[in-house]
Design a protein around this motif. Structure first.
Motif, mmCIF file in Angstrom:
data_model
loop_
_atom_site.group_PDB
_atom_site.id
_atom_site.type_symbol
_atom_site.label_atom_id
_atom_site.label_comp_id
_atom_site.label_asym_id
_atom_site.label_seq_id
_atom_site.Cartn_x
_atom_site.Cartn_y
_atom_site.Cartn_z
ATOM 1 N N TRP A 94 0.933 -1.059 0.130
ATOM 2 C CA TRP A 94 0.002 0.084 -0.057
ATOM 3 C C TRP A 94 0.838 1.237 -0.043
ATOM 4 N N LYS A 95 1.939 1.228 0.540
ATOM 5 C CA LYS A 95 3.073 2.229 0.819
ATOM 6 C C LYS A 95 3.895 2.445 -0.568
ATOM 7 N N MET A 96 3.735 1.588 -1.547
ATOM 8 C CA MET A 96 4.600 1.758 -2.695
ATOM 9 C C MET A 96 4.415 3.154 -3.445
ATOM 10 N N ASP A 97 5.287 3.505 -4.011
ATOM 11 C CA ASP A 97 5.347 4.949 -4.862
ATOM 12 C C ASP A 97 4.714 4.641 -6.249
ATOM 13 N N MET A 98 3.552 5.416 -6.394
ATOM 14 C CA MET A 98 3.232 5.284 -7.524
ATOM 15 C C MET A 98 3.313 6.551 -8.543
ATOM 16 N N GLY A 99 4.277 7.250 -8.154
ATOM 17 C CA GLY A 99 4.570 8.374 -8.966
ATOM 18 C C GLY A 99 3.560 9.667 -8.705
ATOM 19 N N ARG A 100 3.358 10.699 -9.767
ATOM 20 C CA ARG A 100 2.681 11.807 -9.346
ATOM 21 C C ARG A 100 1.152 11.739 -10.125
ATOM 22 N N ASP A 101 0.046 12.169 -9.536
ATOM 23 C CA ASP A 101 -1.013 12.178 -10.101
ATOM 24 C C ASP A 101 -1.227 13.353 -11.009
ATOM 25 N N ASN A 102 -2.442 13.647 -11.551
ATOM 26 C CA ASN A 102 -2.676 14.659 -12.394
ATOM 27 C C ASN A 102 -2.343 15.927 -12.199
ATOM 28 N N LYS A 103 -2.344 16.179 -10.790
ATOM 29 C CA LYS A 103 -2.210 17.475 -10.161
ATOM 30 C C LYS A 103 -0.531 17.736 -9.865
ATOM 31 N N GLY A 104 0.115 16.488 -10.150
ATOM 32 C CA GLY A 104 1.717 16.785 -9.767
ATOM 33 C C GLY A 104 1.875 16.420 -8.312
ATOM 34 N N LYS A 105 0.848 15.895 -7.575
ATOM 35 C CA LYS A 105 1.221 15.435 -6.249
ATOM 36 C C LYS A 105 1.484 13.826 -5.936
ATOM 37 N N GLU A 106 2.399 13.751 -5.287
ATOM 38 C CA GLU A 106 3.172 12.381 -5.044
ATOM 39 C C GLU A 106 1.833 11.545 -4.507
ATOM 40 N N THR B 245 1.077 7.232 -3.152
ATOM 41 C CA THR B 245 1.111 5.990 -2.797
ATOM 42 C C THR B 245 0.075 5.270 -3.382
ATOM 43 N N PHE B 246 0.460 3.710 -3.320
ATOM 44 C CA PHE B 246 -0.732 2.939 -3.850
ATOM 45 C C PHE B 246 -1.873 3.141 -3.310
ATOM 46 N N GLU B 247 -1.871 3.399 -1.984
ATOM 47 C CA GLU B 247 -3.263 3.533 -1.300
ATOM 48 C C GLU B 247 -3.850 4.901 -1.642
ATOM 49 N N SER B 248 -3.189 5.883 -1.674
ATOM 50 C CA SER B 248 -3.785 7.178 -2.085
ATOM 51 C C SER B 248 -4.421 6.957 -3.521
ATOM 52 N N TYR B 249 -3.561 6.329 -4.532
ATOM 53 C CA TYR B 249 -3.992 6.271 -5.888
ATOM 54 C C TYR B 249 -5.244 5.304 -5.837
ATOM 55 N N THR B 250 -5.205 4.258 -5.253
ATOM 56 C CA THR B 250 -6.477 3.470 -5.077
ATOM 57 C C THR B 250 -7.783 4.028 -4.479
ATOM 58 N N LYS B 251 -7.418 4.898 -3.523
ATOM 59 C CA LYS B 251 -8.720 5.601 -2.854
ATOM 60 C C LYS B 251 -9.346 6.646 -3.865
ATOM 61 N N GLN B 252 -8.470 7.282 -4.744
ATOM 62 C CA GLN B 252 -8.931 8.044 -5.960
ATOM 63 C C GLN B 252 -9.684 7.299 -6.954
ATOM 64 N N GLN B 253 -9.213 5.997 -7.177
ATOM 65 C CA GLN B 253 -9.933 5.170 -8.157
ATOM 66 C C GLN B 253 -11.238 4.866 -7.584
ATOM 67 N N ILE B 254 -11.267 4.410 -6.358
ATOM 68 C CA ILE B 254 -12.409 4.032 -5.717
ATOM 69 C C ILE B 254 -13.759 5.099 -5.958
ATOM 70 N N ILE B 255 -13.465 6.464 -5.701
ATOM 71 C CA ILE B 255 -14.152 7.333 -5.923
ATOM 72 C C ILE B 255 -14.641 7.534 -7.476
ATOM 73 N N SER B 256 -13.903 7.339 -8.324
ATOM 74 C CA SER B 256 -14.164 7.454 -9.736
ATOM 75 C C SER B 256 -15.085 6.191 -9.947
ATOM 76 N N GLN B 257 -15.056 4.943 -9.379
ATOM 77 C CA GLN B 257 -15.666 4.097 -9.695
ATOM 78 C C GLN B 257 -16.999 4.251 -8.831
ATOM 79 N N LEU B 258 -17.213 4.865 -7.702
ATOM 80 C CA LEU B 258 -18.466 5.270 -7.292
ATOM 81 C C LEU B 258 -19.407 6.312 -8.166
#
Length: 377
Positions: free
Chosen positions: A80-92, A94-107
């Motif tokens: 969950w702590k793996m580095d997933m690079g930066r998001d569309n806003k340039g913010k670093e 983790t796999f957890e923060s990336y997944t939580k954003q994708q969950i919102i997209s799915q909802l």
């Protein structure tokens, strides 16, 4: 690795929208749980529909459980702590923060698809509703399910309704994808299978991978040529040579442009007939290679790849349709601004980090509520 992980994660999120996810508090007040008293608060609003924290909590925990079983053995407990690079806003992220954003997209997607159900003639049958009821009961009766429900104050009725929404959304999505009329040719889907043994021309020194010098590389080449002659003379098989080199698996199946040994290797393999051993040692991306073509068109692998490619084409078609619907909605919508980040922060995908912060927040809430009651009395 990030690209591959994101692709796998996207597939898993998509698969969760199918009915197969529906397998495996009751007395707690709805929305009030062991880790939050904010279950009924609005997490975000989209296309006129409100999503509560407890709904987001349930979906997140379903995803987390699936990812734990899928990725922990490959990437370790801290994936969950793996580095997933930066998001569309340039913010670093983790796999957890990336997944939580994708969950919102799915909802969000679930909301839109449920609204499109009538237009596509999709509805839940009596059997579908029964399945959702049984699945909600199964989840409620499971240890993990009860834990999640107690955390945010979910009732069994909440879980059942959520399952219905997931199932209906999946029906609409499948209907749209079927309209793509996607086809995949044999050439597109073809996967070749080879046996190969690589004699590496790199070495690890002080934790760093380095290329061998010319003298060392020449020695490796001679070793590979000697091994090839032993195979050609019948003294050894390619699998025995592989075992001597420390290989546990000599097989590789690849589509065009995907071989680990590079395009030049694929070009040489294409010249052979099924069952032929390459008459020379090949210089490839990973070193010197001895190879045998098992099947230029591996029927089983090709059939499997055809299904994957068809699914990819259908998914691209669906995404195009979906983005057309939501272009106007998303123009003024932002994950950072429209999602209550304070509420969303309470949801932890990594159970190991789930206790301290959420428990502290709950104690604060409870203390404040007690103080207010005392003032009232």
């Amino acid at each position: 690795m990030r690209k591959k992980l994101k692709k796998v994660a996207a597939i898993a999120l998509s698969c969760l929208m199918a009915a197969g996810v529906m397998t495996g508090c009751g007395s707690s007040k709805a929305g009030i749980g062991t880790k939050t008293n904010d279950g009924n608060k609005v997490l975000f609003q989209y296309d006129g529909e409100k999503v509560t924290l407890k709904e987001g909590w349930l979906y997140a925990k379903l995803i987390a459980a699936q990812y734990e079983s899928t990725y922990s053995s490959t990437y370790g407990k801290d994936f969950w702590k793996m580095d997933m690079g930066r998001d569309n806003k340039g913010k670093e992220q983790t796999f957890e923060s990336y997944t939580k954003q994708q969950i919102i997209s799915q909802l969000k997607q679930q909301i839109v698809l449920n609204k499109k159900a009538d237009a596509y003639g999709c509805k839940l049958s009596a059997a579908d509703k029964k399945k959702c009821t049984e699945s909600a009961l199964s989840y409620y009766q499971s240890s993990n399910g009860r834990t999640v429900m107690n955390e945010c104050g979910l009732l069994r009725e909440d879980v059942e309704e959520f399952y219905k929404e997931i199932l209906l959304a999946s029906k609409v999505k499948d209907k749209i994808k079927s309209q793509a009329n996607a086809t995949v040719t044999e050439d597109e889907a073809r996967k070749s299978t080879v046996y190969r043994v690589v004699f590496p021309t790199t070495m690890t020194k002080d934790g760093m991978v380095q290329l061998m010098n010319k003298k060392e590389e020449a020695s490796v080449k001679r070793k590979a040529q000697k091994a090839l002659k032993e195979i050609q003379s019948g003294k050894k098989t390619i699998k025995k040579i592989a075992k001597e080199q420390g290989y546990t698996n000599t097989d590789e199946s690849y589509a065009a442009g995907e071989s680990e040994e590079g395009k030049s290797f694929e070009k040489e393999m294409k010249k052979l007939k099924d069952g032929d051993l390459c008459s020379k040692v090949l210089k490839c991306d990973n070193g010197y290679v001895i190879a045998k073509l098992v099947a230029y068109t591996d029927k089983k692998e090709t059939a499997s790849n055809k299904k994957v490619l068809k699914e990819e084409k259908e998914s691209k078609y669906f995404q195009k349709v979906y983005e057309k619907w939501t272009k106007k909605l998303d123009k003024k919508w932002s994950y950072e601004k429209n999602v209550d980040q304070k509420l969303w922060k309470q949801v932890k995908l990594n159970d190991a980090d789930d206790s301290s912060e959420a428990t502290t927040e709950l104690k604060k809430q409870t203390k404040n509520e007690t103080t207010e009651k005392q003032k009232t009395n």
